[in-house]
Every structure is written in C-alpha cells, then in structure tokens.
Design an enzyme around this catalytic site. Sequence first.
Site, PDB file in Angstrom:
ATOM      1  CG  ASP A  64      -0.205  -0.278   2.535  1.00 41.17           C
ATOM      2  OD1 ASP A  64       1.038  -0.388   2.522  1.00 41.17           O
ATOM      3  OD2 ASP A  64      -0.874  -0.401   3.587  1.00 41.17           O
ATOM      4  CG  HIS A  65       3.425   2.397   3.002  1.00 38.07           C
ATOM      5  ND1 HIS A  65       2.501   1.545   3.536  1.00 38.07           N
ATOM      6  CD2 HIS A  65       3.717   3.287   3.976  1.00 38.07           C
ATOM      7  CE1 HIS A  65       2.232   1.915   4.782  1.00 38.07           C
ATOM      8  NE2 HIS A  65       2.964   2.978   5.076  1.00 38.07           N
ATOM      9  CG  ASP A 119       2.125   1.322   9.394  1.00 40.48           C
ATOM     10  OD1 ASP A 119       2.682   1.663   8.332  1.00 40.48           O
ATOM     11  OD2 ASP A 119       1.404   2.094  10.061  1.00 40.48           O
ATOM     12  NE  ARG A 379       2.916   9.346  12.428  1.00 38.90           N
ATOM     13  CZ  ARG A 379       3.223   8.056  12.438  1.00 38.90           C
ATOM     14  NH1 ARG A 379       3.715   7.484  11.357  1.00 38.90           N
ATOM     15  NH2 ARG A 379       3.077   7.354  13.534  1.00 38.90           N
ATOM     16  CB  SER A 532       6.907   5.854  11.061  1.00 37.81           C
ATOM     17  OG  SER A 532       8.261   5.495  10.899  1.00 37.81           O
ATOM     18  NE  ARG A 534       9.398   6.024   8.366  1.00 32.38           N
ATOM     19  CZ  ARG A 534       8.968   7.196   7.942  1.00 32.38           C
ATOM     20  NH1 ARG A 534       9.811   8.173   7.703  1.00 32.38           N
ATOM     21  NH2 ARG A 534       7.677   7.419   7.747  1.00 32.38           N
TER      22      ARG A 534
HETATM   23  C1  MIC Z   1       3.972   6.306   8.373  1.00 29.92           C
HETATM   24  O1  MIC Z   1       2.788   6.623   8.421  1.00 29.92           O
HETATM   25  O2  MIC Z   1       4.901   7.034   8.752  1.00 29.92           O
HETATM   26  C2  MIC Z   1       4.332   4.941   7.814  1.00 29.92           C
HETATM   27  C3  MIC Z   1       4.985   5.159   6.512  1.00 29.92           C
HETATM   28  O3  MIC Z   1       3.158   4.199   7.601  1.00 29.92           O
HETATM   29  C4  MIC Z   1       5.226   4.244   8.839  1.00 29.92           C
HETATM   30  C5  MIC Z   1       5.818   2.987   8.370  1.00 29.92           C
HETATM   31  C6  MIC Z   1       6.968   3.178   7.447  1.00 29.92           C
HETATM   32  O4  MIC Z   1       7.772   4.096   7.612  1.00 29.92           O
HETATM   33  O5  MIC Z   1       7.071   2.367   6.522  1.00 29.92           O
HETATM   34  C7  MIC Z   1       4.547   3.961  10.181  1.00 29.92           C
HETATM   35  O6  MIC Z   1       3.627   4.654  10.542  1.00 29.92           O
HETATM   36  O7  MIC Z   1       4.994   3.077  10.919  1.00 29.92           O
HETATM   37 FE1  SF4 Z   2      -0.115   4.729   5.140  1.00 32.47          FE
HETATM   38 FE2  SF4 Z   2       1.201   5.433   7.355  1.00 32.47          FE
HETATM   39 FE3  SF4 Z   2      -0.278   7.211   5.995  1.00 32.47          FE
HETATM   40 FE4  SF4 Z   2      -1.468   5.287   7.305  1.00 32.47          FE
HETATM   41  S1  SF4 Z   2      -0.247   6.931   8.188  1.00 32.47           S
HETATM   42  S2  SF4 Z   2      -1.960   5.967   5.245  1.00 32.47           S
HETATM   43  S3  SF4 Z   2      -0.073   3.584   7.045  1.00 32.47           S
HETATM   44  S4  SF4 Z   2       1.572   6.193   5.282  1.00 32.47           S
END
Ligand code: MIC
Ligand code: SF4
Length: 638
Positions: A64-65, A119, A379, A532, A534
């Site tokens: 999805d990313h 995630d 975010r 996140s 990550r």
């Molecule tokens: C995000 O919303 O920052 C992400 C991208 O979903 C991350 C995961 C990632 O960095 O791949 C998260 O929320 O954990």
């Molecule tokens: Fe995707 Fe992270 Fe954004 Fe949710 S917050 S839509 S998991 S990138």
Amino acid sequence: MATVTQKIISGHLAEGSLPEAGEEIALRIDQTLTQDATGTMAYLEFEALDIPRVKTELSVSYVDHNMLQTDFRNADDHDYLKSVAAKYGILFSRPGNGICHQVHLERFAVPGRTLLGSDSHTPTAGGVGSLAIGAGGLDVALAMGGKPFTMNMPEVVGVKLTGKLQPWISAKDVILELLRILKVKGGVGKVFEYFGPGVETLEVPERATITNMGAELGATTSVFPSDEKTGEYLWLQGRADSWKELKADSETDFSEIIELDLSGIEPNVARPHMPDQVCKVSELEGKKANQVIVGSCTNSSYRDLMTVALALKGKKVHPDVSFCVLPGSRQVYETLARNGALADLVSAGARILEAACGPCIGMGQAPRSGAVTVRTFNRNFRGRCGTQDAEAYLVSPETAAAVALNGTFSDPRKLGGAIKVPPEKPIIDDSMVTRPPEDGSLTEIVRGPNIAPLPELRPVEDRMEKEVLLKTGDNVTTDHIMPAGAKILPLRSNIPAISEYVYVNVDPEFPKRAKEKGGGFIIGGENYGQGSSREHAAIAPLYLGVRTVIAKNFARIHKANLVNWGIVPLEFENPSDYDLVEQGDVISLESLEEGIRSGKVKAVNKTKGKEFNAVCSLGGKSKEVLLAGGSIMHAKSA
Ligand code: MIC
Ligand code: SF4
C-alpha cells in the site's frame, strides 16, 4: 475484575501473571500484518530466522505504500513480497486492495485477539476490540516465527466518553481534542481504553479513526470495547462469527480516567508541523488553502468518503483548490463506485487516486511551494508531504469538504443540514487477497537487483570513544531521521543506498560526516524517534556507524528498534546534562557491558572535561538482546 486491555493481555501472557505497569512482559501474538515499505526488511529478517512456515493464526502482507512505479524498484519489491508470502504461508493483499489498516479492520481484525504490525498505525484494529500494536519489522518477523513479543506492561488509562457528537463533528475531532490536551508524548507507556455511554454513539469506523491516531499520542495502543455495534460491523462484513463481547468490568480498574463529553467537541485542526498543535477550525476561518486531500488510514472508510461525497453532491470544489480523494480499500472504492457517490465526487472536481497511502507518505501529490495543504491524515511533520516549505493541516472529512468548497478554512457546520451515513452492507470481494498454497516449500523467492543484504551485525563493544555527530531537539520524528517520499521509499530494501538519506532534511552533511568519522553518537531530546515504526531509522544510522544514541527519553517503537539492531539507547540521568554536550564533542563510555546490565553508564565528555551518568532502562530480556548485538544475533546465539 479487569479492563479490556488487561483481559486480552492476561489471556496472551507467554509466562507468569499480570505484572505492574512498566515491567517487561512477553505477549503471544495471534495475528501479524506488514506493509511493503517495512515488509521487505521484515521478510528478509524472517528468512534469516530459517523457519519454514509462519506460526501465527493469521499473517497478512499488504502492499500500500510503495505504489508509485516510476522504475523497476517498487514493482520488484512487490514480487519479492508475493513470493515470500506464498513460501511461508502468508496472505498477500495485492497492490490496489487497499491500505493495510483499513483492509485489516474490514476483513481480518477480531475482538480479543492480539495483532502485531510493522506499522505504527496498527492500533486501528482496536476499533473492533483487538489489542493491536505497532512494532519494528524484526519484532513482527519474530512473532511470525512464533516468538512472543517483548514489551513493557502499559498503564491502562480509561477515556470515559459521555454525550454525543453534534452534526458535522466526527471522530477525528475527538482524537485531535485528546492530542490538544495530552500532546505527542502524552501516551508513552499507556494504553487508552475507551468506555462509557458515549461509546455506543460511535460506529466502528469512527472508533478506528480514534484508535488509529492514538499512535500520535505515543501510546502503546488504543482499544474500544467489543459491543453490539462491533457485532453489527462484523456481520455487515460477513464475519459475524468473529464477534464476542468484551468490556471493562469496572471504572476502578483504570490507572487514570480522562472524561470527554462528545457533545462539547468542536471542529478541530492540527496546525503545522505536529499533530498536537491543535486549535479550533473557527480560529483559522478565512485562511486560504491550496490543496485538500481526503484519505489515509485515519479517514478513508466508507463512512468518511460517503460523508464527503454527500457534502459535495451537486456542488463544485473551489477553483483554487486541488482536491484529491483516496479510498482506504478496494471495498470502499467499489461500494462508492456502485452507489454513485464516486460520480458525485468526480463531478464536484475530485482527483481520484488509487486505494493506497499515497500523498500521506509523500508518494505523489506534493503541493506547490509554500502551499497550505489540508488533509484528513494523521501526521503533518515538516516536509512529509513532499514539499519542504508547505504547511500541512490535519482535519476531519467534514472540515475537508468545507475547505474544498470554500477554498478557505471554514467551519463545516455552515454547510447546512446534518448528514448521516448509516452503516451499509459493503461489496465483499476478497479476490485480491492471494492465499498461500498448503505447501509453499518449493516456491522460489523472486529478488530484484534493489534488494541488498542486511548490514553486518556485532555485539555491543565494551568501550566506545567517538564524536557527537548530531545533537537534536525534542520530539524528533523518524521522518526526520529517515525521511520517506517518492524518491527515498523505493530504497527501503537497500540499506546502503537508503543510508545516504539519513537526517538529510535536518543536516544534508550527516551521512558524509558519519562515514568520514567512522560513526559516532547522536544526542537527542525528549521523545526521540516518535512517529512511525520504520526500523530503517535504526538500521541506516547503524550502517553509518551510529552505535549509541543518548537522549532525554525515547518513543517506544524506536527504542525497541534500536535494541533490536544492537544500538545502545541511553537516557540522561539528569536531563539538564543534555546541555553539557555539543555536536563535535568526543564522548567516551567505559565498561558498557556492565553499565547496560546494571542500568547505569558513566559517560565522559572528553572535549569539555565533564562527566555525566546515563541510564539504560531496559528489561532483562531486552538487555540480553542488546548485548548480543540485536535480535538476529540473539536468536542465532540461542
Ligand atoms: C507512516 O505513516 O509514517 C508509515 C509510513 O506508515 C510508517 C511505516 C513506514 O515508515 O514504513 C509507520 O507509521 O509506521
Ligand atoms: Fe499509510 Fe502510514 Fe499514511 Fe497510514 S499513516 S496511510 S499507514 S503512510
């Protein structure tokens, strides 16, 4: 007598009985989820564990990313994930099927079960009463291998909801209200459990918006009880069998109670560049907006998109606004397409994107320079939208609709008569979830040229003397440490390549300096590594030679990721000692092994001729993992 959280935890303890908050526990995990941006690493790690098939009840791998296919990289990674899923017994949710959290809520989340996801917004599944926790990929890989998840027993805070939301006010306004009160580190070490008469006024998708964004409070997770509304939601999803009732026995079981009267909540907005910079929409009335986007795992349910479609029906978005909509799942997409709401959105001037994270993680739709972008996301860290000098605001779908129509911030209550979207039977079609064969052992794993091996790991050295490579302030996010976006995200399966971007938006010289100096320390303020899950925010600095971070304190997932990769997380015993250290100072740590075991490490700032104490606050299991050089080394030595 127990809370929902305590009931689920006690039913899943790998050993012992329910301990005091703050003590280390090992939790059995029923379900796991991964997404592609963290999943490639998680599965490389799972492969390294050498386990023939996952041992969970259910494991799902979502894509999805990394959906923009501007070259071979992301597409190669998708194929890698697909082949790994078939080999190890994992369900594979194909690109286009939707955002992991939305799809998991709809199709797989079960009240009373534990879910570990790579995630940070995994707590979305708390909307149906699942204990759903975000973690680094390595923890999820270990859980897939049947290992319990180590974490600290959280405090359980009860959020007592009374009253009922007024028309045009929705769940997003509720969680923004909590962020206004508690701030981005207000939830560290806590689970927020919702209860009280207001709960039954909220449908499951609204509850999931609240538990999703509990991640922004730094909470371990958030959870709602499982009641009749939960039963109805699961029934509509054709999953009535998954339902069971689950509620807290008494108010006295919570360590603290926060009361929230839903009737008094007004439309809220988080201003740049933190989700806790909350004010009322009315305070920004008239401010011009350039872009409005509805979607993300926080606000992309059928309920949310239908609300926007009804608000825009027969109208046109303001000509100065670029307006985008992303459905959270293929189920939402198809249901809107068939009932005509998609046509209403298109006719109003919406740019419809695919069911994915998209602009939420800077994958396309970067706004123009200096833009005001208004999003239903969770975010709004600086630069996350892809434009460094843009100002991102976080709002509810109702407010997004009002801003899209007016071209300026405006209170959605001015849009007129109330809109109510009752739950509806969605179109259920799981054909984009590929089930693994009974025996996947002969499946060949497909590896594109972008997939690089994991970095070299070694036990923690007993003595370290290195320079401070960088000193940061409070609330540094993993987006600061390891940025995402369309250019960097495709490198998630290639640590040497992605390490060139560590801290690049804070200090472009950081990767070069770290390499020239042969590694060194990072000094952080409060809540270091929030945001996140990550683990690249640990692995890529490790690759550059960062083996210790000294901060005032850490965010939960990042601290666990540091430990999992053998990086020592130390906290200033006396927070004001933070002022004793500057970038470029040489710090030496002696007898580190003994210090980690005893919990106290003596540090000498050689440049300033000053000493200070640092605390290593970890449970016994985590200390062993750290000393071994991280989880992989620890698992191999076992
Ligand atoms: C995000 O919303 O920052 C992400 C991208 O979903 C991350 C995961 C990632 O960095 O791949 C998260 O929320 O954990
Ligand atoms: Fe995707 Fe992270 Fe954004 Fe949710 S917050 S839509 S998991 S990138």
